[in-house]
Enzyme design. Structure first.
Site, PDB file in Angstrom:
ATOM      1  CB  ALA A 105       7.123   4.048  25.916  1.00 34.23           C
ATOM      2  CD  GLU A 109       1.832   9.939  22.919  1.00 34.74           C
ATOM      3  OE1 GLU A 109       1.033  10.678  22.302  1.00 34.74           O
ATOM      4  OE2 GLU A 109       1.629   9.488  24.063  1.00 34.74           O
ATOM      5  NE  ARG A 167      18.020  15.039  26.999  1.00 34.49           N
ATOM      6  CZ  ARG A 167      17.069  15.933  27.233  1.00 34.49           C
ATOM      7  NH1 ARG A 167      17.285  16.925  28.085  1.00 34.49           N
ATOM      8  NH2 ARG A 167      15.902  15.856  26.640  1.00 34.49           N
ATOM      9  CB  ILE A 179      40.910   9.502   6.687  1.00 34.74           C
ATOM     10  CG1 ILE A 179      41.108  10.912   7.258  1.00 34.74           C
ATOM     11  CG2 ILE A 179      42.198   8.685   6.768  1.00 34.74           C
ATOM     12  CD1 ILE A 179      41.382  10.977   8.755  1.00 34.74           C
ATOM     13  CD  GLU A 222      18.258   8.697  26.159  1.00 37.52           C
ATOM     14  OE1 GLU A 222      18.606   9.392  27.126  1.00 37.52           O
ATOM     15  OE2 GLU A 222      18.240   7.449  26.192  1.00 37.52           O
ATOM     16  CD  GLU A 231      18.438  20.757  15.810  1.00 40.81           C
ATOM     17  OE1 GLU A 231      18.195  19.649  16.342  1.00 40.81           O
ATOM     18  OE2 GLU A 231      19.166  20.865  14.805  1.00 40.81           O
TER      19      GLU A 231
HETATM   20  N1  CAA Z   1      13.882  18.127  35.496  1.00 41.99           N
HETATM   21  C1  CAA Z   1      12.718  18.257  36.132  1.00 41.99           C
HETATM   22  N2  CAA Z   1      11.619  18.817  35.611  1.00 41.99           N
HETATM   23  C2  CAA Z   1      11.724  19.278  34.364  1.00 41.99           C
HETATM   24  C3  CAA Z   1      12.901  19.178  33.617  1.00 41.99           C
HETATM   25  C4  CAA Z   1      14.012  18.561  34.237  1.00 41.99           C
HETATM   26  N3  CAA Z   1      15.175  18.387  33.583  1.00 41.99           N
HETATM   27  N4  CAA Z   1      12.687  19.707  32.402  1.00 41.99           N
HETATM   28  C5  CAA Z   1      11.405  20.132  32.392  1.00 41.99           C
HETATM   29  N5  CAA Z   1      10.833  19.856  33.574  1.00 41.99           N
HETATM   30  C6  CAA Z   1       9.462  20.174  33.976  1.00 41.99           C
HETATM   31  C7  CAA Z   1       9.299  21.673  34.078  1.00 41.99           C
HETATM   32  O1  CAA Z   1       9.593  22.124  35.371  1.00 41.99           O
HETATM   33  C8  CAA Z   1       7.842  21.871  33.741  1.00 41.99           C
HETATM   34  O2  CAA Z   1       7.031  21.615  34.885  1.00 41.99           O
HETATM   35  P1  CAA Z   1       5.923  22.679  35.306  1.00 41.99           P
HETATM   36  O3  CAA Z   1       5.018  22.841  34.098  1.00 41.99           O
HETATM   37  O4  CAA Z   1       5.266  22.072  36.469  1.00 41.99           O
HETATM   38  O5  CAA Z   1       6.700  23.924  35.611  1.00 41.99           O
HETATM   39  C9  CAA Z   1       7.549  20.766  32.769  1.00 41.99           C
HETATM   40  O6  CAA Z   1       8.541  19.761  32.974  1.00 41.99           O
HETATM   41  C10 CAA Z   1       7.549  21.226  31.325  1.00 41.99           C
HETATM   42  O7  CAA Z   1       8.798  21.847  31.089  1.00 41.99           O
HETATM   43  P2  CAA Z   1       8.942  23.086  30.134  1.00 41.99           P
HETATM   44  O8  CAA Z   1       7.941  24.137  30.510  1.00 41.99           O
HETATM   45  O9  CAA Z   1      10.380  23.446  30.087  1.00 41.99           O
HETATM   46  O10 CAA Z   1       8.428  22.426  28.766  1.00 41.99           O
HETATM   47  P3  CAA Z   1       8.746  22.806  27.288  1.00 41.99           P
HETATM   48  O11 CAA Z   1       7.686  22.101  26.509  1.00 41.99           O
HETATM   49  O12 CAA Z   1       8.919  24.262  27.106  1.00 41.99           O
HETATM   50  O13 CAA Z   1      10.195  22.193  26.994  1.00 41.99           O
HETATM   51  C11 CAA Z   1      11.714  20.371  26.657  1.00 41.99           C
HETATM   52  C12 CAA Z   1      10.621  20.989  27.528  1.00 41.99           C
HETATM   53  C13 CAA Z   1      13.057  20.694  27.259  1.00 41.99           C
HETATM   54  C14 CAA Z   1      11.681  20.845  25.215  1.00 41.99           C
HETATM   55  C15 CAA Z   1      11.366  18.898  26.719  1.00 41.99           C
HETATM   56  O14 CAA Z   1      10.091  18.674  26.165  1.00 41.99           O
HETATM   57  C16 CAA Z   1      12.369  18.017  26.074  1.00 41.99           C
HETATM   58  O15 CAA Z   1      13.375  17.720  26.658  1.00 41.99           O
HETATM   59  N6  CAA Z   1      12.044  17.520  24.861  1.00 41.99           N
HETATM   60  C17 CAA Z   1      12.829  16.518  24.232  1.00 41.99           C
HETATM   61  C18 CAA Z   1      12.196  15.182  24.475  1.00 41.99           C
HETATM   62  C19 CAA Z   1      13.188  14.093  24.552  1.00 41.99           C
HETATM   63  O16 CAA Z   1      14.311  14.261  25.010  1.00 41.99           O
HETATM   64  N7  CAA Z   1      12.767  12.923  24.139  1.00 41.99           N
HETATM   65  C20 CAA Z   1      13.583  11.799  24.233  1.00 41.99           C
HETATM   66  C21 CAA Z   1      12.806  10.588  23.969  1.00 41.99           C
HETATM   67  S1  CAA Z   1      13.429   9.214  24.845  1.00 41.99           S
HETATM   68  C22 CAA Z   1      14.553   8.432  23.860  1.00 41.99           C
HETATM   69  O17 CAA Z   1      14.968   8.904  22.861  1.00 41.99           O
HETATM   70  C23 CAA Z   1      15.028   7.163  24.471  1.00 41.99           C
HETATM   71  C24 CAA Z   1      15.502   6.156  23.530  1.00 41.99           C
HETATM   72  O18 CAA Z   1      14.838   5.171  23.306  1.00 41.99           O
HETATM   73  C25 CAA Z   1      16.856   6.254  22.995  1.00 41.99           C
END
Ligand code: CAA
Length: 383
Positions: free
Chosen positions: A123, A126, A245, A339, A365, A369
């Site tokens: 989870a 939000e 992913r 098809i 996930e 975009e």
């Molecule tokens: N590994 C480790 N740390 C990571 C990381 C990774 N892959 N990606 C980001 N971080 C860390 C960064 O280092 C950063 O830490 P610091 O602030 O200490 O430097 C912090 O996390 C924030 O990262 P960003 O500054 O890059 O944050 P952002 O807001 O600019 O962007 C994003 C991050 C890539 C957009 C991210 O928010 C994202 O992936 N968003 C999508 C959310 C998502 O995938 N949700 C899925 C929901 S789960 C689901 O769907 C499951 C289900 O039930 C099917």
């Protein structure tokens, strides 16, 4: 085209036979009724498919990531709802508890999770924090030895059927909304006081996989349920989502392959203008594009999985695999409906469900975009 070992072929066959015998006869009905079949969890557990990445000491299969993805693709080819249940469980909660959990947490949860006695969920999202996951506002406030969690989580796959939900909540309320380091990961169990299952979503696809809202009303969580460090939950979630992913990529490959197989068979069966429609180049080109994309998506996914197991940084590779595979699922299901013509638009044939199931792979996930943002950021990253 993949070079499979004997063990991989066996697990692939086990998953294929199980999916065809135990799931395929019911999939259309479960989809129609939006019904989750609870016995599926135990059956998948008995096969070892709910602890694929866990070591044997926790009753896991202990296979590598490519082998796990092969099994997942087989399940997804038959039923994408069952596949997402399996993907979320294996890729997120079990892997997170294994990687960041204490000995006591591993002991308590991992065996039952591997055996299918406890299903896991994750989870993060939000109502106001989807792609912008860091903006989450669920609060975790210290209360003696416990934490009190207050807030709402959205789109939780397995949320009403899970025995443990890895839940991200803000532990450091002093930080601004960008405080990724002020978020903890908690092992939430449904028996905790203040835990409520909210609305079950009425979805376009994946209808046999329940997606719910969860509400926490000053829910009392013992500190023993905090995963790792109190401020590191967001980083744990992001690190785990890379692997998550790959699960969704394999699910998308399965959906795309099912569309290809259905369309190939139909094109050999259906006659128009006095010939089988597979004799038309218009149909041949569609099938050729579908087959090529399925093979490419699978290769990209398995290459990222193998790199992950070698310990490489695979954040970009996982996003590429997820992006390409989910767009392949959408492409192939769209072509398959075309098809089939009118028959593709009705529920008598499976491609209508495949088309609906494919769409969400471009959304959850991390949307396509978001994957493009992650991929492009790495083009400029210096490491
Ligand atoms: N590994 C480790 N740390 C990571 C990381 C990774 N892959 N990606 C980001 N971080 C860390 C960064 O280092 C950063 O830490 P610091 O602030 O200490 O430097 C912090 O996390 C924030 O990262 P960003 O500054 O890059 O944050 P952002 O807001 O600019 O962007 C994003 C991050 C890539 C957009 C991210 O928010 C994202 O992936 N968003 C999508 C959310 C998502 O995938 N949700 C899925 C929901 S789960 C689901 O769907 C499951 C289900 O039930 C099917």
């Amino acid at each position: 085209m993949l070079d499979l070992t004997e063990e991989q072929r066996e697990i692939q066959k086990l998953a294929r036979d199980f999916a065809r015998q135990e799931i395929a006869p019911y999939s259309a009905d479960w989809d129609e009724r939006s019904y989750f079949e609870p016995s599926l969890v135990k059956k998948l557990g008995d096969l070892g498919f709910l602890g694929m990445l866990l070591p044997e000491e926790y009753d896991g299969l202990g296979v590598d990531t490519p082998t796990y993805l092969l099994a997942l693709e087989e399940i997804a080819t038959v039923d994408a709802s069952a596949a997402v249940m399996m993907s979320v469980h294996n890729s997120l909660p079990t892997s997170m508890i294994l990687r960041y959990g204490s000995d006591a947490q591993r002991e308590r949860f991992l065996g039952p999770m591997a055996r299918g006695e406890i299903l896991g969920a994750f989870a993060l999202s939000e109502p106001e924090a989807g792609s912008d996951a860091v903006a989450l506002t669920t609060q975790a406030v210290r209360a003696g030895d416990d934490w009190l969690l207050t807030g709402t989580k959205s789109w939780v796959t397995n949320g009403n059927t899970a025995g443990v939900i890895v839940t991200m909540a803000r532990t450091d309320t002093r930080q601004e909304r960008r405080g990724a380091r002020g978020i903890g990961a908690f092992l939430v169990t449904p028996d905790l006081p203040g835990f409520h299952v909210g609305k079950k979503e009425e979805k376009m696809g994946l209808r046999a996989s329940p997606t719910v809202e969860l509400t926490f009303d000053a829910m009392r969580v013992p500190s023993a349920n905090l995963l790792g460090e109190p401020g590191m939950g967001f980083v744990y979630a992001m690190q785990s989502l890379s692997a998550g992913r790959l699960g969704i990529a394999a699910q998308a490959v399965g959906i795309a392959r099912a569309a290809l197989e259905a369309a190939t068979a139909y094109a050999a069966e259906r006659r128009q203008f006095g010939v089988q429609i597979r004799d038309f180049q218009a149909i041949q080109f569609k099938l050729a594009d579908m087959a090529t994309k399925v093979a490419a998506a699978r290769s990209l996914t398995h290459a990222a999985a193998a790199a992950k197991d070698r310990g490489e940084n695979v954040v970009q590779a996982c996003s590429m695999a997820k992006l390409f595979s989910s767009e392949t699922a959408m492409f192939c299901t769209n072509q398959a409906v075309q098809i089939f013509g009118g028959y593709g638009y009705v529920k008598d044939y499976p491609v209508e469900r495949l088309f609906r199931d494919a769409k969400v792979t471009e959304i959850y996930e991390g949307t396509s975009e978001i994957q493009r943002i992650v991929i492009s950021r790495h083009l400029y990253a210096r490491d």
